[in-house]
Design a protein around this motif. Structure first.
Motif, PDB file in Angstrom:
ATOM      1  N   LEU A  24       0.835  -1.204   0.000  1.00 36.64           N
ATOM      2  CA  LEU A  24       0.000   0.000   0.000  1.00 36.64           C
ATOM      3  C   LEU A  24       0.870   1.254   0.000  1.00 36.64           C
ATOM      4  CD1 LEU A  24      -2.819   1.255   0.158  1.00 36.64           C
ATOM      5  CD2 LEU A  24      -2.656   1.144   2.648  1.00 36.64           C
ATOM      6  N   ALA A  45      -4.814   1.532  -2.690  1.00 37.75           N
ATOM      7  CA  ALA A  45      -5.515   0.403  -2.074  1.00 37.75           C
ATOM      8  C   ALA A  45      -6.010  -0.564  -3.145  1.00 37.75           C
ATOM      9  CB  ALA A  45      -6.687   0.926  -1.233  1.00 37.75           C
ATOM     10  N   TRP A  95      -0.430  -3.978   4.027  1.00 38.90           N
ATOM     11  CA  TRP A  95      -1.433  -2.908   4.126  1.00 38.90           C
ATOM     12  C   TRP A  95      -1.007  -1.800   5.068  1.00 38.90           C
ATOM     13  CZ3 TRP A  95      -5.433  -2.116   0.960  1.00 38.90           C
ATOM     14  CH2 TRP A  95      -5.809  -3.175   0.135  1.00 38.90           C
TER      15      TRP A  95
END
Lengths: 260, 317
Positions: free
Chosen positions: A66, A135, A151
């Motif tokens: 991310l 994302a 993430w």
């Protein structure tokens, strides 16, 4: 012809001067409601997508995360968004709308402040799209590559990226204010820093000190989320020279200049 | 109400506007007349705070323009109809300004309707507008904030005859409702049709300032008779000054009744008895247009302010 309403001398209401928020709203609209403004924003968006795809294809597995996608997108935004900042100022002169703008709001410093605030809102908006697209990329990447797919997105990453974009777009506004001409401001915005690197690169004695004034290299650590105290000092120095100084000169010029 | 006092703007040694004073009152339309380059636009920009005067002051409704809170709600300004972003639609131009002024979108629709730019025209980009449409948009823009004062620089430029007629009606109506209108032009006839008050500027200085009737009828009367020589004799006997004009009539400085009675008593048939036209003002205007600007270091210009209408007349006849 329908009636013209005139309250004349009996008018009793005293409309308040427009607030900074209202002026910023107006400036934000003016940045995005022309073809040039809209096209630039679309190109910013495309550059984000393009860079993320590029990273997906060519990047190492550990960078496909991310924060990796988010940070690669900053490079394109950092080049293009300042042009929008320049145009927000210079189009008032090239299209001669400054005549109207300053007739409706004679407090010229308020107009400049509103343009600055609008640019900050735009930076925030662009960063939101960056996070969303990153994302999306991070969902897709593990399906097609051996991406790490992490993430994690630290507050530092976001904050530093925001600072990076804000500095760049404000330098754009400052250049716009100084030159009041779209082609001149855009060309010099890109050429002057490069010229500085080339000139100072000619002498090895100058190279060290010159880095303190090379905005491209002083802002680079912001995207690597590792800023030590020397980095902050160099960033401050270069921002003073490339942002604060032209902004002050440009503001003085706009305050004094005659609208024709 | 617009009050201009001793306004001066120098560019280096050249005074574009030199010690200009006049005022525009509520309920009247003031025509600001002068040839191109006389200092009209510079004066108007100084009133609107867009150009800093070298000296002197200008106020609108008693306050310097820059000190008006939300000036667009007090003063409608149209300085250059072409100074709009070519890439925005007419509707968008007004919406943006309406947002700044704090007037709703209903007001934008209403004003577009009023200037005849509603519907498809409002959705076209200003870059595709004709000059006449830009003037209409500019007038709409000036009226948007429901002001009590209008300042318009050459608003009739590019308008077709129907548009000029429409604008006259609009400005007359605005003034009749108590508004103050100041409009500039380099065409005497254009201003004559709508203004109550005229301020004439030449080479940066005011050369005439007065009511339209006062300025235009200062030429006395024109009288024409079947037997010109007989008329000249009886007028001279009655002590009325009469000057023969080129086309066989006489310019007299008297009132219509006196001239009529003198002619009737002598049994002279009159063919024409009317106020003289604005030849005096027109001639002064032509002189302003044809002569070059006074040199900056030479003697002071011969015309100083204020010039009485009667003086202008004598110079011209």
């Amino acid at each position: 012809m329908s009636a013209v309403t005139v309250s004349g001398s009996v008018r009793t209401d005293r409309p308040a001067p427009p607030s900074l928020a209202r002026l910023a709203g107006v400036e934000l609209r003016k940045m995005t409601n022309t073809r040039a403004g809209m096209a630039l924003l679309v190109i910013v968006l495309l550059s984000e997508v393009g860079l993320m795809i590029g990273l997906m294809v060519a990047g190492d597995a550990e960078d496909l995360s991310l924060s990796g996608f988010f940070q690669i997108a900053q490079l394109g935004v950092g080049i293009l968004l300042p042009v929008l900042g320049i145009l927000a100022v210079t189009s008032e002169w090239s299209q001669r709308t400054a005549l109207t703008t300053f007739a409706l709001e004679p407090r010229r410093q308020m107009v400049v402040a509103a343009k600055t605030a609008a640019a900050a809102v735009l930076v925030a908006g662009v960063l939101v799209t960056c996070v969303s697209l990153a994302a999306l990329a991070n969902v897709v990447a593990p399906l097609v590559t051996d991406a790490s797919g992490s993430w994690s997105l630290g507050g530092n990453v976001l904050g530093f990226a925001a600072l990076f974009q804000l500095i760049n777009v404000l330098v754009g506004i400052a250049f716009g204010l100084v030159f009041l001409s779209s082609p001149l401001a855009i060309v010099l915005y890109f050429v002057l820093p490069t010229l500085w690197s080339i000139l100072t690169g000619l002498s090895s004695a100058l190279e060290g000190p010159a880095q303190w004034l090379d905005l491209a290299s002083t802002t680079e650590p912001l995207l690597e989320e590792a800023m030590n105290s020397k980095d902050w000092a160099q960033l401050g120095t270069s921002v003073a020279v490339w942002l604060a100084l032209p902004f002050a000169l440009g503001l003085a010029r706009v305050m004094r200049s005659e609208m024709k | 109400m617009i009050t201009v006092e001793h306004l001066t703007k120098r560019y280096g040694p050249v005074a574009a506007v030199n010690d200009v004073s006049f005022s525009c009152h509520p309920g009247t339309v003031t025509g600001f007349l002068g040839p191109n380059g006389a200092g009209k636009s510079t004066t108007m920009r100084m009133i609107c705070g867009l150009t800093r005067p070298s000296s002197g002051t200008a106020t609108v409704n008693g306050v310097a323009y820059r000190d008006l809170p939300n000036p667009g709600r007090h003063v409608g300004v149209l300085l250059d109809a072409s100074a709009q972003h070519a890439g925005r639609t007419g509707h968008e131009v007004l919406t943006v300004s309406g947002q700044l002024l704090g007037v709703g979108s209903a007001r934008v629709e209403e004003i577009l309707e009023q200037v005849g730019l509603s519907g498809a025209a409002s959705k076209r980009r200003v870059g595709n507008y004709s000059l006449g449409m830009r003037q209409r948009l500019g007038i709409a823009h000036a009226l948007l904030g429901d002001p009590s004062v209008l300042i318009l620089d050459e608003p009739a430029n590019g308008l077709d005859p129907e548009g000029i007629f429409w604008m006259r009606g609009l400005l007359r109506d605005f003034a009749d409702r108590g508004g103050t209108v100041m409009l500039s032009s380099h065409l005497l006839r254009e201003v004559e049709a709508v203004a109550d008050h005229m301020v004439v500027i030449g080479h940066g200085q005011i050369v005439a300032d007065g009511g339209k009737d006062e300025l235009l009828t200062q030429g006395g009367l024109v009288v024409r008779a079947l037997e010109p020589s007989a008329l000249e004799r009886v007028l001279a006997d009655a002590g009325v000054t009469a000057k023969a004009t080129r086309d066989g009539a006489f310019a007299v400085e008297s009132d219509a009744e006196t001239v009529g009675r003198v002619a009737a008593a002598a049994g002279i048939v009159l063919l024409e008895l009317r106020p003289a036209d604005s030849a005096g003002l027109e001639e002064m205007f032509l002189r302003l247009t044809s002569s070059g600007p006074p040199s900056s270091d030479g003697p002071p210009p011969e015309v100083t302010r204020p010039v009485q209408p009667s003086e202008l007349d004598r110079e011209a006849v």
